[in-house]
Enzyme design. Sequence first.
Site: not given
Ligand code: R5P
Length: 265
Positions: A17, A105, A165, A167, A195-196, A198
């Site tokens: 905590e 976002h 794009k 996903r 994030s990743t 990708g």
């Molecule tokens: C998604 O709508 C966001 O704008 C980014 O494009 C997304 O979160 C990027 O994620 P990653 O790097 O995992 O592809």
Amino acid sequence: MGVGCIRASTKRFPDGECYTRIECDTIDDHVVVVQNTYPDGDLVEMLLIQDAIKSLGAKTVACVIPYFGYARQDRLFNPGEPESAKVMARMLEMNTDHVVTVDLHKQDTLRWFSCPAVDVKAAPAIGEFFSDHEVDIVLSPDIGARSRAEEVGKIMGVDSDHLQKTRLSGMDVRIAPANVDVGGKNVLIVDDMISTGGTIVAASNELKKVGAERVYVACTHGLFVQDALQRMACVDEVVCCNTVMSEVSRISVAPLVAKALKETQ
Ligand code: R5P
């Protein structure tokens, strides 16, 4: 902003905590708290810091949330899910008089705050950073982020467009062949977050396949989970803002945030 800073020290109890303490006895002033709400532990710190500041007597508390976590789950995609962004906003507004976020976002997440809330755009700082890179065109990875690419393109005085794009999974995305001619051009891809990696890997590979000379990438929030930075080795240069700190956080949004705070006073 030309004002002083007070430290908030935090530590974790053996059970995990959070304990926090503002290092002063009273506050007879207006206070700005700067704290991300990602990862989850930082959200808890923020909630505790807000309460501690109020109980020290602060006149008002403005919360700067450079990276607002859970912003991507901003609506119900499937029955039974939460509206995560709304939940976060409702918790954060409990002890807040004013909220400043950076490149949320989706802008309409601000509607969940009942106190005044503004979102600062990092585009001017990104445009300025790349002004000496001889960029020919600014692209977003999808249509949803196109206005961000347009803003950066306008600042740099170059064209902008978007890619398409899809996903495929948490780690992988497909980018359709670009409708725009990038042959021999230096391209800057702009997104709100990585994030990743990708999205950027797929976009960069596609752009190079159709003849792009150099591919630069700028995002506001560089989360870079796991080996994201290594995955993006195909990119000529990746930089992000200092909303989430990493080895490529080379663009400061602090002046833009300070300006937004001053405008609210
Ligand atoms: C998604 O709508 C966001 O704008 C980014 O494009 C997304 O979160 C990027 O994620 P990653 O790097 O995992 O592809």
